[in-house]
Design an enzyme around this catalytic site. Structure first.
Site, short mmCIF file in Angstrom:
data_model
loop_
_atom_site.label_atom_id
_atom_site.label_comp_id
_atom_site.label_asym_id
_atom_site.label_seq_id
_atom_site.Cartn_x
_atom_site.Cartn_y
_atom_site.Cartn_z
N SER A 162 0.85 -1.20 0.00
CA SER A 162 0.00 0.00 0.00
C SER A 162 0.88 1.24 0.00
CB SER A 162 -0.90 0.02 1.23
OG SER A 162 -1.60 1.25 1.33
N TYR A 176 -2.57 -0.38 10.12
CA TYR A 176 -2.59 -0.73 8.70
C TYR A 176 -1.32 -0.24 8.01
CZ TYR A 176 -3.94 -0.69 3.77
OH TYR A 176 -3.96 -0.88 2.40
#
Length: 272
Positions: A162, A176
């Protein structure tokens, strides 16, 4: 003699596992591989969601048979919240296949909250799905990956990272972002470890795509416009963008790439 571009990017006949492949970005990737003639296993926590996605992709593959594509999709209902779940998934694949050409670790979990109220419980669950499950799957699927690997056509592991794990995006998704940064480095560790087995390991690092995970960031015309304005190429990512990166890494075109990050973010990280 150099292969034609068509054969360089050919993934027909490959056996592929895509975790979280029933929805979102995983579904985009799965549709691309099925259209390319691969035999694709997809997972979801919910059996009905996985089955519906596989049925839709198989219907598309049937309609495309006239073009020569012979892809297929197989649904598997598995949660990846614990190492035991990942081991069970590896066992599922071993019962169905004698080799695994491509493993795409796409399943992910996120948690957003302000720093002052960010809960401790947001760590273990996110790290388990985003970091430990990919590691466990690579470990437990090694026999099938080795069975598929050759010098000219290695087996492939693709970890979906990501942008949040590469640059600071101020999403208040602390576990995250940390988990994705961990995945990026885990990729390099595994690439070094598995090169001798003719298994490549790379990370695809997406920016902003129209998925459920980014729906809160894109909610409302004003917020979406503000997000797009930040992206140098002036748009969100599309299915073709992420499929192209994954197919390239899985085909002869990507056979000499390992330990790398393929960033597909419209320039958000590289143009700063």
């Amino acid at each position: 003699m150099v292969q034609s571009p068509t054969s360089l990017f050919d993934v027909s006949g490959k056996v592929v596992l895509i975790t979280g492949g029933a929805q979102g970005m995983g579904r985009m990737i799965a549709e691309g591989f099925v259209a390319g003639g691969a035999r694709v296993h997809i997972t979801s926590r919910k059996a009905d969601v996985a089955a519906a996605a596989a049925e839709a992709m198989n219907a598309q593959a049937t309609r495309a048979e006239a073009t020569g594509a012979t892809g297929a999709c197989i649904a598997i209902a598995r949660d990846l919240s614990s190492p035991e779940d990942a081991t069970a998934l590896a066992r599922d694949i071993a019962e169905r296949e004698t080799r695994l050409d491509v493993l795409i670790n796409n399943a992910g979990r996120t948690w957003g909250a302000p720093l002052a109220t960010f809960p401790d419980k947001a760590w273990a669950s996110v790290m388990a799905v985003n970091v430990q499950a990919p590691f466990t799957l690579v470990r437990d699927l090694l026999p099938l990956l080795r069975a598929a690997a050759t010098a000219s056509d290695p087996a492939r592991v693709i970890n979906i990272g990501s942008l949040a794990g590469r640059i600071v995006e101020r999403l208040s998704a602390f576990s995250y972002a940390a988990s994705k940064a961990a995945v990026h480095h885990l990729t390099r560790e595994l690439a070094a470890e598995l090169a001798r087995d003719r298994i490549t390991v790379n990370t695809v690092v997406p920016g902003y795509f129209p998925t459920q995970m980014t729906s809160h960031i894109r909610a409302g015309e004003e917020r979406l416009a503000g997000l797009v304005e930040r992206i140098p190429l002036g748009r969100l990512g599309s299915a073709e963008d992420v499929v192209g990166a994954c197919v390239m890494l899985s085909s002869r075109a990507g056979a000499y790439i390992t330990g790398s990050e393929i960033v597909i973010d419209g320039g958000l990280a590289g143009c700063r």
